[in-house]
Design an enzyme around this catalytic site. Structure first.
Site, short mmCIF file in Angstrom:
data_model
loop_
_atom_site.label_atom_id
_atom_site.label_comp_id
_atom_site.label_asym_id
_atom_site.label_seq_id
_atom_site.Cartn_x
_atom_site.Cartn_y
_atom_site.Cartn_z
N ARG A 125 26.75 30.86 -47.12
CA ARG A 125 28.00 31.78 -47.07
C ARG A 125 28.55 31.74 -48.50
O ARG A 125 28.95 32.91 -49.01
CB ARG A 125 28.95 31.25 -46.31
N LYS A 155 14.53 17.99 -65.51
CA LYS A 155 14.22 17.51 -66.77
C LYS A 155 15.19 16.52 -67.51
O LYS A 155 14.64 16.00 -68.48
CB LYS A 155 13.21 18.43 -67.64
N ARG A 200 28.88 25.27 -57.93
CA ARG A 200 29.12 24.31 -56.65
C ARG A 200 28.18 23.19 -57.20
O ARG A 200 27.07 23.15 -57.69
CB ARG A 200 28.34 24.99 -55.39
#
Ligand code: CP
Length: 310
Positions: free
Chosen positions: A59, A87, A109
């Site tokens: 969402r 990495k 996020r």
């Protein structure tokens, strides 16, 4: 033009009531735009936004991307799973490399609480927190309160019960701040093990009986059990949890009033909410998703206005 009192959207804790009202007023105009046949405005034609998702999302990620496209911003999407973070590159190095490609705003996020604030103090771009671990999910709380305002006419004076895994929920904390700033009364409800001890210091009521919580409230916001953040067992089984804290149609019918049912998603049907409740007219779950685009357009638009190139 009215301006936000903050330079970044890190959390609702940092916003004033006036900031939230400005975001809602701006979202009202954008909601009208996204319901037109041509759902786009040229407002952010010269702004470039990077969406950095270090955790899964459906969402929030799609909603931000649509909001940015509807505002005509240029966007780049980054997923940690397919990036050089694997990495060993640090968060600041990753973001500075992205910013050197002339990015103005970062929507992020991240699994670590405080990651958005950390970034805002170290890089030269507007930062929007799209969820930082168990800390805050500010745009979710904004769209939740916006949806309550839309359904009930106002947030002020309403009684909202937030039910479920409060301990691991960034949605709960952001909702508590947002609802209280807008003048709602807030209750949290769930098993003792999933309610943090500091809840009463936030001025919220604590209830362990779901029937009593829904008898008290005008709105029940049913949260998902965040199994991915639980390192120990907080209740015996999901079946037992749903017997104690799952909202059913029979429970809603037992009330002498009609409450509004919310859920931030993703839903676990049959755990925190039954399918017939999720699909009922009392549930505004898809309205929340629809409003998320308008609210995120408002947040991005208002922060971009501070860059001074509009
Ligand atoms: N409500 C919410 O944050 O959903 P996603 O995890 O799918 O973005």
């Amino acid at each position: 033009m009215d301006r936000l009192s903050v330079d970044h959207l890190i959390g609702i804790e940092n916003l004033t009531r006036e900031d939230i009202q400005l975001i809602f007023k701006t979202a009202d105009s954008f909601k009208e735009v996204i319901n037109r046949p041509i759902k786009k405005v040229p407002s952010l034609r010269d702004i470039t936004i990077a969406n950095l998702f270090f955790e899964n999302s459906t969402r929030t990620r799609l909603s931000f991307e649509l909001a940015e496209k509807r505002l005509s911003a240029d966007i780049v999407n980054f997923s940690a799973a397919s990036s050089s973070v694997k990495k060993g590159e640090t968060l600041v190095d990753t973001v500075n490399n992205i910013l050197s490609m002339k990015v103005d705003m970062v929507v992020m996020r991240h699994p670590n609480p405080g990651a958005a604030k950390f970034l805002s103090e170290r890089v030269d771009a507007k930062i929007v927190n799209a969820g930082d671990g168990t800390h805050e999910h500010p745009t979710q709380a904004l769209l939740d309160s916006y949806s309550i305002r839309e359904r009930l006419g106002a947030v002020e004076g309403k009684k909202v019960a937030i039910v479920g895994d409060i301990l691991h929920s960034r949605v709960a904390l952001s909702n508590i701040y947002c609802l209280q700033k807008l003048g709602a009364e807030v209750m949290v409800c769930g098993p003792t093990t999933l309610i943090p001890r500091y809840m009463d210091q936030l001025g919220v009521k604590v209830e362990h009986n779901l029937q009593k919580a829904i008898e008290w409230c005008d709105v029940a916001n049913m949260l998902r059990i965040q199994l991915e953040r639980q390192d120990i067992k907080y209740f015996p089984s999901l079946r037992e949890y749903s017997m104690q804290y799952g909202l059913t149609l029979d429970m809603l019918k037992s009330l002498d009033k009609e409450i509004v049912v919310m859920h931030p998603g993703p839903i676990n049907r049959g755990v925190e909410i039954t399918s017939d409740v999720a699909d009922s007219d009392q549930a505004i779950i898809l309205d929340q998703v629809e409003n998320g685009v308008a609210v995120r357009m408002a947040v991005i638009y208002l922060l971009a206005a501070q860059i001074g190139r509009q």
